[in-house]
Design a protein around this motif. Structure first.
Motif, PDB file in Angstrom:
ATOM      1  N   SER A 281      -4.330  -7.263   5.649  1.00  0.00           N
ATOM      2  CA  SER A 281      -5.208  -8.088   5.627  1.00  0.00           C
ATOM      3  C   SER A 281      -6.187  -7.597   4.233  1.00  0.00           C
ATOM      4  CB  SER A 281      -6.580  -8.855   6.333  1.00  0.00           C
ATOM      5  OG  SER A 281      -7.159  -7.531   7.170  1.00  0.00           O
ATOM      6  N   ALA A 282      -6.192  -5.836   4.103  1.00  0.00           N
ATOM      7  CA  ALA A 282      -6.693  -5.605   2.558  1.00  0.00           C
ATOM      8  C   ALA A 282      -5.823  -5.337   2.059  1.00  0.00           C
ATOM      9  CB  ALA A 282      -7.082  -4.133   3.210  1.00  0.00           C
ATOM     10  N   THR A 285      -6.324  -7.026  -2.544  1.00  0.00           N
ATOM     11  CA  THR A 285      -7.661  -6.540  -3.018  1.00  0.00           C
ATOM     12  C   THR A 285      -7.613  -5.888  -3.851  1.00  0.00           C
ATOM     13  OG1 THR A 285      -7.829  -4.934  -1.119  1.00  0.00           O
ATOM     14  CG2 THR A 285      -8.189  -8.091  -0.449  1.00  0.00           C
ATOM     15  N   THR A 291      -5.044  -2.997  -8.176  1.00  0.00           N
ATOM     16  CA  THR A 291      -4.622  -4.167  -6.883  1.00  0.00           C
ATOM     17  C   THR A 291      -4.337  -2.707  -5.575  1.00  0.00           C
ATOM     18  OG1 THR A 291      -4.425  -5.624  -8.176  1.00  0.00           O
ATOM     19  CG2 THR A 291      -3.432  -5.910  -6.422  1.00  0.00           C
ATOM     20  N   THR A 324     -16.046  -1.802   0.834  1.00  0.00           N
ATOM     21  CA  THR A 324     -14.319  -1.374   1.045  1.00  0.00           C
ATOM     22  C   THR A 324     -14.115  -1.298   1.772  1.00  0.00           C
ATOM     23  OG1 THR A 324     -13.835  -1.151  -1.320  1.00  0.00           O
ATOM     24  CG2 THR A 324     -12.124  -0.020   0.516  1.00  0.00           C
TER      25      THR A 324
END
Length: 388
Positions: A281-282, A285, A291, A324
């Motif tokens: 899921s990270a 980002t 990225t 984060t």
């Protein structure tokens, strides 16, 4: 492996008839009005080797009666208890005594030490019953006392020891027999809070080394969550829920179980492993213009890296100072999940529902969905823990 299969224990008149009535849907109170007490009703569970299985309930819930059926101190009205390939309910009295002396040990709430025997003699008593020669039993008892933190106290008398130390002698007596199964009936309940926590620490440390199969009875939720790999909650003779500590806290089976957990500080109980999202899921980002494309990128960008067993109270500071996600790793340092700020806050919000307990949630944290990592693993990783 220990297995309890549809155990019933009924006291009073016509117990077998009462079991039939219970199976047909009769209410416990109806039987009580007729002079019959159903102490345990249709209890079934399995305890895997090396597991601490906690039975939790209020006084009168049937937990101690259930424990005493596991080693034959009470004969079940119906049902079976199987351990190490044997059906204990089918053994003769002599065979059952043999099993209790060598394979099953019990640690009582009130120590049950002999005041006229030294600490070493008390610890060696189970071996004396087995007929083990004196030199060997004293050697094994001394080793057990050392494990229990009582080296140097072998020649002392029970009345010279504090309550916590006396309970350690009781634990050493159980360990000295090298029994595969330990039954502990409210073993720490009579101790002061600080000593009680110390004994919990001692038991957990011993379990890491000895890997015993343990059934532990308690009425204290924090103790159950701290010690139990799995927990059974009893009410009025019945087991109303069995699950990990996470299951009990996050998805209580009914209002009764929810009442046990409503005042628990989730920040000190749930762990990072219990609430983390998938590490994927990270990915994708952007952090500081870069990225995140690999697990290594996620680890490098995380404001903090924690272990799965880290209580979530320790995540507040890194989550509050960075946008984060905090990285969660296994013991070997592998990235296993992430905890973004939104997820942390959502978990501390509204209680979970069974529908929410689906493993990973939808990513928006709207219900604080909790991962099933603790439930699905057998190694104790990511489990919930009891805090101060």
């Amino acid at each position: 492996m220990l297995q309890a299969e549809h155990l019933y224990k009924v006291f009073g008149r016509r117990p077998n008839s009462a079991v039939k009535q219970l199976r047909d849907g009769a209410d416990r109170e109806e039987l009580r009005a007729a002079g019959t007490t159903a102490a345990v009703i249709d209890a079934s569970f399995t305890v895997e080797p090396g597991q601490i299985f906690v039975v939790m309930g209020l006084s009168g819930s049937g937990k101690s009666t259930l424990l005493r059926m596991l080693n034959g101190l009470l004969e079940p009205t119906a049902g079976h208890v199987r351990f190490d390939g044997q059906d204990l309910t089918q053994l003769s009295a002599r065979e059952l005594r043999e099993v209790r002396s060598k394979k099953i040990s019990m640690v009582f709430q009130h120590f049950a030490l002999f005041p006229h025997r030294s600490v070493l003699e008390n610890a060696a008593y189970g071996l004396e019953v087995q007929g083990v020669p004196r030199a060997e039993r004293e050697k094994r008892a001394a080793q057990a006392l050392e494990l229990a933190g009582l080296a140097g106290w072998e020649k002392s008398w029970p009345d010279e020891l504090s309550g916590g130390m006396q309970q350690r002698v009781g634990l050493a007596r159980a360990l000295a027999t090298d029994a595969d199964l330990l039954l502990m009936d409210e073993s720490f309940s009579a101790l002061d809070p600080l000593i009680r926590r110390d004994m919990q620490d001692q038991l957990l440390e011993l379990q890491k080394r000895l890997k015993k199969t343990i059934v532990f009875i308690t009425h204290d939720l924090n103790e159950a969550m701290r010690l139990g790999d799995r927990i059974a909650v009893m009410r009025d003779g019945q087991i109303v829920q069995i699950g990990t500590a996470e299951d009990i806290l996050v998805t209580p089976a009914n209002d009764y179980v929810a009442a046990f957990t409503q005042d628990v500080d989730r920040s000190r109980v749930l762990t990072a492993g219990a609430i983390m999202a998938d590490p994927e899921s990270a990915l994708g980002t952007a952090v500081d213009g870069k990225t995140l494309r690999t697990p290594e990128d996620v680890l490098a960008a995380a404001p903090a890296t924690v272990h799965e067993d880290t209580p979530i109270i320790e995540l507040f500071t890194p989550c509050s100072t960075s946008g984060t996600a905090v990285a969660v790793t296994s013991e070997d340092g592998e990235l296993t999940g992430v905890v973004p700020r939104s997820r942390l806050l959502a978990v501390l919000g509204e209680p979970m529902t069974p529908a929410d307990h689906n493993g990973h949630g939808n990513g928006n944290g709207s219900q604080g969905k909790v991962s099933k990592v603790a439930s699905d693993r057998g190694d104790g990783q990511g489990k919930v823990i009891a805090g101060a």
